[in-house]
Design a protein around this motif. Sequence first.
Motif, PDB file in Angstrom:
ATOM      1  N   CYS A 150       0.832  -1.208   0.000  1.00  0.00           N
ATOM      2  CA  CYS A 150       0.000   0.000   0.000  1.00  0.00           C
ATOM      3  C   CYS A 150       0.863   1.252   0.000  1.00  0.00           C
ATOM      4  N   CYS A 188       1.036   4.299  -3.011  1.00  0.00           N
ATOM      5  CA  CYS A 188       0.944   5.734  -2.706  1.00  0.00           C
ATOM      6  C   CYS A 188       2.146   6.483  -3.265  1.00  0.00           C
ATOM      7  N   PHE A 233      -6.379   1.044  -1.079  1.00  0.00           N
ATOM      8  CA  PHE A 233      -5.331   1.984  -1.468  1.00  0.00           C
ATOM      9  C   PHE A 233      -5.030   1.946  -2.957  1.00  0.00           C
ATOM     10  N   ILE A 270      -7.851   2.749   8.215  1.00  0.00           N
ATOM     11  CA  ILE A 270      -7.470   3.417   6.964  1.00  0.00           C
ATOM     12  C   ILE A 270      -7.827   4.891   7.030  1.00  0.00           C
ATOM     13  N   ALA A 285      -5.205   5.856  -3.915  1.00  0.00           N
ATOM     14  CA  ALA A 285      -4.002   6.592  -4.290  1.00  0.00           C
ATOM     15  C   ALA A 285      -4.182   7.331  -5.618  1.00  0.00           C
ATOM     16  N   ILE A 289      -5.112   8.096   6.837  1.00  0.00           N
ATOM     17  CA  ILE A 289      -5.219   9.144   5.817  1.00  0.00           C
ATOM     18  C   ILE A 289      -5.381  10.515   6.463  1.00  0.00           C
TER      19      ILE A 289
END
Length: 453
Positions: free
Chosen positions: A85, A89, A136, A164, A140, A168
């Motif tokens: 993940c 990103c 993600f 999550i 992303a 964030i």
Amino acid sequence: MKTINPATGKVIKDYKEMSFDEVDTIIKKANVVQSDWKLKSFEERASYLNKIAEILKTRKEELGRLMAEEMGKPLNQGIGEAEKCAWVCEYYAEHAEAFLANDAVKTGASKSYVTFNALGVVLAIMPWNFPFWQLFRFAAPALMAGNGAILKHSENTTGCALKIEEIIHEAGVPKDLFRSIIRDKSGMKKVIQHEGIAAVTLTGSTRAGKAVAAQAGEMLKKTVLELGGSDPSIILKDADIEASAESCVNSRLLNSGQSCIAAKRFVVVEEVYDEFLDEFTRLMENRKVGDPFDEHTDVGPQARVDLRDQLHKQVQESVKHGARLVLGGEKPEGEGAFYPVSILTNVKPGMPAYSEELFGPVASIIKVKDEEEAIRVANDTNYGLGASVYSQDVDRAEEIAAAKLEAGCCFVNDFVKSDPRLPFGGIKNSGYGRELGLYGIREFVNTKTVYVK
């Protein structure tokens, strides 16, 4: 709404379902914030994504434990999921600006080009099997494109959904731009059709995909669907049997067999069938089923008892119609949603092991006469997510993968996996649209023509 530890059957936590009025407020606030977010530069948005990646890497052990507790993922695999993940990103933080740069087109105008604008707030309906990665890999690119996001996660991974959201927000992303909603799937139609939802992405079953596509379609909303699969792996007569069997076992047992892109049907030409089956069986027998927190565990419990029982029913039905159990196939006594590593041979059309998705550590081995029949059997499915070919004639295997297999992702001498750099998705009953890579970030944008006389 409860989360339950699938290894012990014990309740982890109770959650209160959100009312539609609460969800309505969340969606409206998201739209307000998204109108500012879309105006930020790629550099500004990238700084948030890189911060999210840092947090994911720092807290990967904690996140791995959460996944193990809520859906039974072996701990090391959960840690690896958190790291992946972070990678997606960082990937989009680096490449989004280039992927969404204006595309000049020469016409009779003094200037004409294609530009890519954010759509708005996108609803993500996500499954339990990869509770962080599935989200993600959507979030992303969506955030980097200037969109907002609302997450509706599987009820049994509600803790992951809230974690999550926490990560964030901790990275500094505006609180209302990304929210997790706690809502039973039966109450999602009004959310899907809310005027503040611009588009919907779903990863889940084919049945769920059809329902969501119909509900979104009534309001002319775009959808991206990544659905089930019954992925074939073709073993040709010149394959490296030891390497092929190792790769196939790894694919079948990844995430305790609960992966849409896991190889599920192993299509083996008769010249090497016995050799492959012996090696495949030996490797499967050596994989340990047990406590997901034990570092030596290869296969944890299934995510829920009802899912384990459905898998066992499919195995029993296949055996009833002539399939032969070479390994496993017995539902264990005791607590937890465990199921043994299992192998079925003599698998024929009409059996669940041939025609349905077996979402667990059960392999279907199918003997075929030659390469031509192998390709036909591989394509003899309503699904089309992934497929793989094993052969030491790499050029020939590549030709089969590129031109003859009916799937969205085709691999040679390796098992199918998702990668931020490559588009991912399926055809037929495995869905439509693409995630990841250039094509993934362009799904939830307005591809706009600009023409200047």
